[in-house]
Write a protein that holds these residues in place. Structure first.
Motif, PDB file in Angstrom:
ATOM      1  N   LEU A  79       0.831  -1.185   0.000  1.00 58.02           N
ATOM      2  CA  LEU A  79       0.000   0.000   0.000  1.00 58.02           C
ATOM      3  C   LEU A  79       0.877   1.252   0.000  1.00 58.02           C
ATOM      4  CD1 LEU A  79      -2.753  -1.139   2.543  1.00 58.02           C
ATOM      5  CD2 LEU A  79      -2.774  -1.275   0.035  1.00 58.02           C
ATOM      6  N   GLU A  93       0.643   4.105   2.316  1.00 59.80           N
ATOM      7  CA  GLU A  93       0.917   4.826   3.557  1.00 59.80           C
ATOM      8  C   GLU A  93       1.163   3.856   4.714  1.00 59.80           C
ATOM      9  OE1 GLU A  93      -2.282   7.475   4.345  1.00 59.80           O
ATOM     10  OE2 GLU A  93      -2.091   8.549   2.430  1.00 59.80           O
ATOM     11  N   ALA A  97      -5.898  -4.469   1.023  1.00 59.39           N
ATOM     12  CA  ALA A  97      -6.558  -3.242   1.474  1.00 59.39           C
ATOM     13  C   ALA A  97      -6.484  -3.160   2.988  1.00 59.39           C
ATOM     14  CB  ALA A  97      -8.017  -3.208   1.019  1.00 59.39           C
ATOM     15  N   ARG A 132      -6.300   6.607   6.758  1.00 58.93           N
ATOM     16  CA  ARG A 132      -7.489   6.468   5.921  1.00 58.93           C
ATOM     17  C   ARG A 132      -7.452   5.115   5.219  1.00 58.93           C
ATOM     18  NH1 ARG A 132      -5.957   7.516   0.638  1.00 58.93           N
ATOM     19  NH2 ARG A 132      -3.864   8.435   0.404  1.00 58.93           N
ATOM     20  N   GLN A 144      -7.148   2.455   2.319  1.00 62.14           N
ATOM     21  CA  GLN A 144      -6.297   2.390   1.121  1.00 62.14           C
ATOM     22  C   GLN A 144      -6.300   0.965   0.581  1.00 62.14           C
ATOM     23  OE1 GLN A 144      -2.093   3.066   2.062  1.00 62.14           O
ATOM     24  NE2 GLN A 144      -2.528   2.841   4.243  1.00 62.14           N
ATOM     25  N   SER A 145      -6.047   0.843  -0.707  1.00 61.16           N
ATOM     26  CA  SER A 145      -6.046  -0.469  -1.338  1.00 61.16           C
ATOM     27  C   SER A 145      -5.109  -0.467  -2.528  1.00 61.16           C
ATOM     28  CB  SER A 145      -7.461  -0.861  -1.784  1.00 61.16           C
ATOM     29  OG  SER A 145      -7.929   0.050  -2.771  1.00 61.16           O
TER      30      SER A 145
END
Length: 893
Positions: free
Chosen positions: A269, A271, A295, A313, A315-316
Motif C-alpha cells: 500500500l 501509507e 486493502a 485512511r 487504502q487499497s
C-alpha cells in the motif's frame, strides 16, 4: 559542548564561580559523601550527563582481590559497555574520584590531562551458565540441568550455600560441598535462546485448494512500525520460494508477498500504519483471475486507539500474478513472525497487537472482509472461514486457564500454540473505555500483544540430572558448575531450595524464600539502562563481569521493572532461564545486598547461631497453602517478600489466626498482586498501576490474565500488608537513606522482652547495606489495618535523611516526595502484634535489618529473643506490671 541553554546557564553562572581546588580535595577525601552544598550541586549536574556528546562514565570491577577501572556506558539500551583504561585502582573510592576528575575536564572546570585511552571491549566472564527445571525440590527428587558452556566440558557439584559473597561490606561466601552426591561431568554445548513471541498453527497440507484462491484478514495495531520488516501472518519457507506473508515493510507500510514460479509477487500500500492505532487488513488471492488485492481501513474506537484525529485512511492496491501461486508445503502458519530458522528462532518478528486472524478458502470481496464485525460470532456468520482464531475464546471468570492456547472458532479446529507468552488480557479494537475487566467484556479483550523481545523459556537442551539424597537436610543449595578442558576457570552457581520431605517438618523454624521477588527482579538492566540511576545511588554505576554479561546478552530476558522495546511494561517473568541476579556473588545498584543475596544473610545468621531451620519457596507456599506453615512453631519471611499471590496472603493470615507465629524479616512486603501461569508455575505475572511503579499498565489492562484478579497493589485490593503483618510500605531510599532504630517502650511494657539484653537506646547504625532501618521501610498505620494491639517496640522515625523518600501512593498531589528529615511518616517500625490465642507477628519493617545481624549485637539479640519466645510457646505478652503496663508503644508523632 552541546549543552542546552538552561544547562549552559547553570554551568556558567552557578557552578563555575563556585568551583575551587578545595572541592576537588573534598571529593578525594570523601568520594561518597557527605558533601558540602557546592560539591553536591556540582555532582548532581555532572551525574545527569547533560551533554549527550560526552562520555557516560561507569566503574568496572574485576578480579579477586578486586580492582577497579573506568568504562563508558552508551545511551542506547543493550549497546556494549566499553573499557577506557586498565583496572588500575585499588579501591572503589579511587575509581569514583577518577570519574569525577574526568567529568571536570569534560566540562572545562579542570585542565585536561593526558588523552584517555581508546575504548576497548569490556571483559565478560567466559560463557558458562545454566538453569534448573525447578526452584525447589524435595529429598528423593531430581533437578534437571540446562547448561551452556564454551569450554570443552563442564563439571557439576552440589553445594550447600550458607552465606553470599558480601565481602568486604559483609561476611564472605560460605558453601559446603555435598559429598554424598557424585559430581556430574558432561561435554559442553553452546545453547541458543529463541526470543520473540509468536503463534503457530500446524495446518494440513494443503489447507485449501489453491486453484480456488484464498482470502485472509486480521485486525492489527503496530507499536513499532518502521522498525524493520515485521510480519503479521505468514505460511512460507525461509528461502522465499513458496508460501505467502502479510507484513509491514521497513517503513511500516502494509504489504503482501505471494510465492510463485517466477519468484513471486509483492504488493504494498502507499501509507504506513500509525503507531498504536488499529487497522483492519485484508488480502484476496484470486488464482483463476491471476490477481491479488490488498486493502486496509482504520478500525477501533476513540478509547482503543492512541490517537483519533489523523489516524489514517482506507487504502487499497492490486497486482497481477505472473504465474500460479505456490504454497509452502509442511510449513506452519505463523502469527507475528514470518518463518523459523534452523534453531527455531522466529524471523521478522512483530511488535504490536493482533486480533481475530482469519483464513478463508476461496475469493471474498474486500468490502466484506473490511466490514466491521462486532464480535467473532458475527465474523463467523459473515465470512464462513476455514479458521478464525479468537483470542477472547480462552477468557473466563478465573482468568485464562491456558494462556498458550489459541482457539480456532472455524469448522476444522486448527488451534494455535502461542510461544514465549505474548500478553493476553489486553484491550482489542472494540474497547470502548467503559469496562476495565476483561471477564465482563470478552470481545473488547479479543487480542494479544506480541513483542519481538518476549522470552519466557530459553528452551535449552537438558543435559543432566542430579538426584537429591533422601537424607539431605532442608536448606539453600546450588549446582556449582566449573569449566573443564580450558584455562578459563569459569564457575557458576545455580541456586535452589531443598524443602523438607513432603508433609513433614524437620525443624521448628521455617524460612520462606521470596522466589516471586527473585523472578520480578530477574536479570534486571535498570542499573544500566536508566539515565537517572546514578543520581539515585549518588555515585558512578559499577559493573562486574556478570553485570556486563547480563547487559550484553538481552536474550536471557528482562525483569518486571523494565519495558519492552515498544515501551509497554514487561508483565511476565520466568524461571526457565539463567537468572544472573540470583547468584551468591551478585551486586546490584540497589545496595550491597538485594533479594537472594540479602536472604542468604538470614541463612548465615541462623546457621552461625546453631538454629535448626527448614527452607521452602513462595512457589511451595502457594502450592500447599496454610497446611505447609502449620507444621512449624515459627515462620520467617525473606527480606523483601514483595510479590505474594492471594493464596500466599491467605496462608500467612490463616497460620497466624490459628496460633502460628510469623516473623516478617523485611520491608516493602506483600505489595504487588501476583499470579502464576496455571499451566506453568515457573512464570509469574503482575500489572503495575497506582503504586511506586517502574512502568504503568495501559488503561483497561489492570487485571491479570492468569487469574482475572485486579492487579496493582494489594493495598488497593483491600489487602494492605498492615492487615497481615502490622506494617506496610512507607518509604524507599537505598543505602543512603538508612537510619538506626530507637527504643520507644520502657522496661515495664509487656513486650519489653523483645529488647531484653539490648544495651543501647539507639541501635542498628551499621550493616552490610547501611543502617538497619534502610533500603525500603514499613510502618504501622491503623487506617490501613494495623491491629489495635500492635506494640511498636522501636522505630527509626525522625532519624532518616531526606534521601529516604515517602512512597508515592501515600499522597495524591503533585508534590516533591517528602524526605525523612522532616516527615514523621518516614520510619521503620519494629512491631509486635499479638493475636488472640497464641499467635502473633513480629515485623522488622526494613529490608536492611538482616544486613545488620552480622554487624550489630543488639540487632542480633532482638532476633534471637524473638525466635526463642516464638518457638517456646510462651505467651507473646508478659504479665502486666504496674497500673500503666501493657500500653502499646507508639511511634513519634
Amino acid at each position: 559542548m552541546s549543552l542546552s541553554l538552561a544547562d549552559q546557564t547553570i554551568l556558567e553562572r552557578k557552578l563555575r564561580p563556585a568551583f575551587s581546588a578545595a572541592l576537588v580535595e573534598e571529593h578525594r577525601q570523601r568520594p561518597f559523601g557527605p558533601h558540602s552544598a557546592d560539591l553536591a550541586s556540582l555532582l548532581l549536574f555532572l551525574r545527569r550527563n547533560p551533554d549527550p556528546q560526552k562520555l557516560r562514565y561507569c566503574v568496572l570491577r574485576s578480579g579477586q582481590p578486586p580492582r577497579w577501572g573506568l568504562g563508558h556506558k552508551p545511551v542506547v539500551a543493550g549497546a556494549a559497555i566499553t573499557s577506557i583504561g586498565p583496572a588500575c585502582y585499588a579501591s572503589r573510592g579511587d575509581a569514583e574520584h577518577a570519574v569525577f576528575l574526568r567529568r571536570l575536564q569534560d566540562y572545562g572546570l579542570l585542565a585536561s590531562g593526558e588523552t584517555p585511552p581508546h575504548p576497548a571491549a569490556a571483559v565478560e566472564p567466559p560463557g558458562l551458565m545454566g538453569y534448573l527445571d525447578t526452584l525447589s525440590a524435595a529429598p528423593g527428587q531430581s533437578v534437571t540441568l540446562h547448561v551452556s558452556a564454551r569450554s570443552p566440558r563442564w563439571r557439576a557439584d552440589l553445594v550447600r550455600l550458607l552465606c553470599a559473597d558480601l565481602a568486604p561490606e559483609g561476611p564472605p561466601l560460605r558453601e559446603e560441598v555435598v559429598t554424598s552426591v557424585a559430581p556430574v561431568e558432561c561435554d559442553a554445548i553452546v545453547q541458543s535462546t529463541t526470543v520473540g513471541s509468536y503463534g503457530r498453527v500446524d495446518l494440513p497440507d494443503p489447507p485449501f485448494d489453491v486453484a480456488a484462491g484464498f482470502s485472509l484478514c486480521v485486525l492489527a495495531m503496530p507499536t513499532l512500525p518502521g522498525d524493520g520488516v515485521q510480519t503479521l501472518l505468514a505460511q512460507r519457507d525461509a528461502a522465499g520460494d513458496a508460501g505467502w506473508a502479510l507484513f509491514l515493510d521497513e517503513c511500516g507500510v502494509p504489504a503482501f508477498w505471494l510465492g510463485g514460479a517466477d519468484g513471486g509477487t509483492t504488493l504494498a500500500l502507499a501509507e504506513p500504519l500509525l503507531r498504536g492505532c488499529w487497522s483492519q487488513i485484508a488480502v484476496v488471492v484470486d488464482a483463476q483471475a491471476r490477481r491479488v488485492r490488498l486493502a486496509c481501513a482504520p478500525a477501533g474506537t476513540r478509547a482503543s486507539n492512541r490517537v483519533w484525529i489523523g489516524r489514517g485512511r482506507a487504502q487499497s492496491a492490486q497486482a497481477e500474478l505472473k504465474s500460479a501461486p505456490v504454497l509452502a508445503t509442511a510449513r506452519p502458519l505463523l502469527m507475528a513472525a514470518a518463518w523459523l530458522d534452523a534453531k527455531g528462532q522466529p524471523q521478522q518478528r512483530f511488535d504490536g497487537r493482533l486480533e481475530r486472524p482469519t483464513l478463508i478458502g476461496g475469493v471474498r470481496k474486500l468490502d466484506a472482509l473490511l466490514a466491521p464485525q462486532p464480535d467473532a460470532d458475527a465474523a463467523l456468520a459473515a465470512l464462513a472461514p476455514l479458521a478464525l482464531w479468537d483470542f477472547a475464546a480462552g477468557l473466563g471468570r478465573s482468568g485464562i486457564a491456558h494462556v498458550a492456547q489459541l482457539h480456532d472458532r472455524g469448522a476444522h479446529g486448527w488451534h494455535a500454540r502461542l510461544h514465549q507468552h505474548p500478553v493476553r488480557g489486553v484491550t482489542s479494537h472494540a474497547w470502548d473505555g467503559l469496562e476495565f475487566d476483561f471477564r465482563h467484556a470478552l470481545q473488547q479483550y479479543a487480542a494479544a500483544h506480541f513483542h519481538r523481545d518476549d522470552m519466557s523459556d530459553c528452551g535449552w537442551t537438558p543435559q543432566a540430572q542430579i538426584r537429591i539424597p533422601d537424607d539431605l537436610p532442608s536448606g539453600v543449595y546450588a549446582v556449582r558448575l566449573q569449566a573443564l578442558g580450558d584455562d578459563s576457570g569459569a564457575v557458576d552457581r545455580i541456586p535452589f531450595a531443598v524443602r523438607p520431605p513432603d508433609g513433614q517438618a524437620t525443624a521448628p523454624v521455617l524460612l520462606v524464600l521470596s522466589t516471586n521477588a527473585y523472578l520480578a527482579y530477574a536479570n534486571d538492566h535498570v542499573g544500566v539502562d536508566s539515565p537517572r540511576m546514578q543520581m539515585m545511588v549518588r555515585r558512578a554505576l559499577q559493573y562486574d563481569e556478570f553485570d556486563l554479561y547480563r547487559h550484553h546478552h538481552r536474550e536471557l530476558g528482562a525483569s518486571l521493572y523494565e519495558a519492552h522495546a515498544d515501551g509497554t511494561g514487561n508483565c511476565y517473568s520466568s524461571a526457565r532461564r539463567p537468572i544472573l541476579t540470583m547468584r551468591p556473588q551478585t551486586q546490584t545498584f540497589n545496595g550491597r545486598t538485594w533479594q537472594f543475596q540479602a536472604d542468604l544473610q538470614i541463612i548465615d545468621w541462623l546457621d552461625r547461631s546453631g538454629r535448626a531451620f527448614d527452607v521452602v519457596t513462595d512457589h511451595d507456599l502457594h502450592r500447599e497453602g496454610a497446611a505447609l506453615l502449620s507444621r512449624y512453631r515459627c515462620v520467617m519471611t525473606g527480606t523483601h517478600p514483595e510479590y505474594p499471590t492471594r493464596r500466599m496472603l491467605d496462608a500467612y493470615g490463616d497460620y497466624v489466626d490459628d496460633g502460628g507465629r510469623l516473623v516478617y524479616m523485611g520491608g516493602n512486603g506483600f505489595y504487588w498482586v501476583t499470579a502464576y501461569d496455571q499451566d506453568d508455575a515457573q512464570i509469574i505475572e503482575i500489572r503495575r498501576w497506582a503504586g511506586s511503579e517502574a512502568w504503568r499498565a495501559l488503561p483497561g489492562e489492570y487485571h491479570l490474565s492468569f487469574t482475572g484478579e485486579q492487579g496493582g497493589l494489594w493495598r488497593n485490593n483491600g489487602r494492605a500488608p498492615q492487615k497481615t503483618v502490622g506494617v506496610g510500605m512507607v518509604a524507599a531510599g537505598l543505602v543512603h537513606g538508612g537510619a538506626p532504630y530507637a527504643r520507644c517502650i520502657g522496661p515495664d511494657n509487656r513486650a519489653a522482652w523483645v529488647l531484653e539484653g539490648v544495651t543501647r537506646d539507639v541501635f542498628g547504625e551499621h550493616g552490610t547495606a547501611g543502617a538497619a532501618a534502610g533500603l525500603e521501610i514499613d510502618a504501622t498505620d491503623p487506617e490501613l489495618g494495623t491491629p489495635a494491639g500492635t506494640i511498636v517496640v522501636a522505630t527509626s522515625g525522625g532519624r532518616h535523611p531526606d534521601e529516604m523518600l515517602e512512597a508515592r501512593e501515600n499522597y495524591g498531589m503533585t508534590l516533591a516526595a517528602p524526605g525523612g528529615s522532616g516527615n514523621a511518616r518516614v520510619r521503620a517500625d519494629l512491631a509486635l502484634t499479638p493475636v488472640d490465642g497464641s499467635g502473633g507477628v513480629f515485623a522488622t519493617g526494613s529490608i536492611a535489618f538482616a544486613g545488620a545481624l552480622a554487624h550489630d549485637d543488639d540487632i542480633a539479640r532482638i532476633l534471637s529473643n524473638v525466635l526463642d519466645r516464638f518457638c517456646s510457646g510462651q505467651a507473646l505478652l508478659d504479665p502486666p506490671v504496674g497500673a500503666d503496663a501493657g500500653e502499646p508503644g507508639t511511634p513519634p508523632a
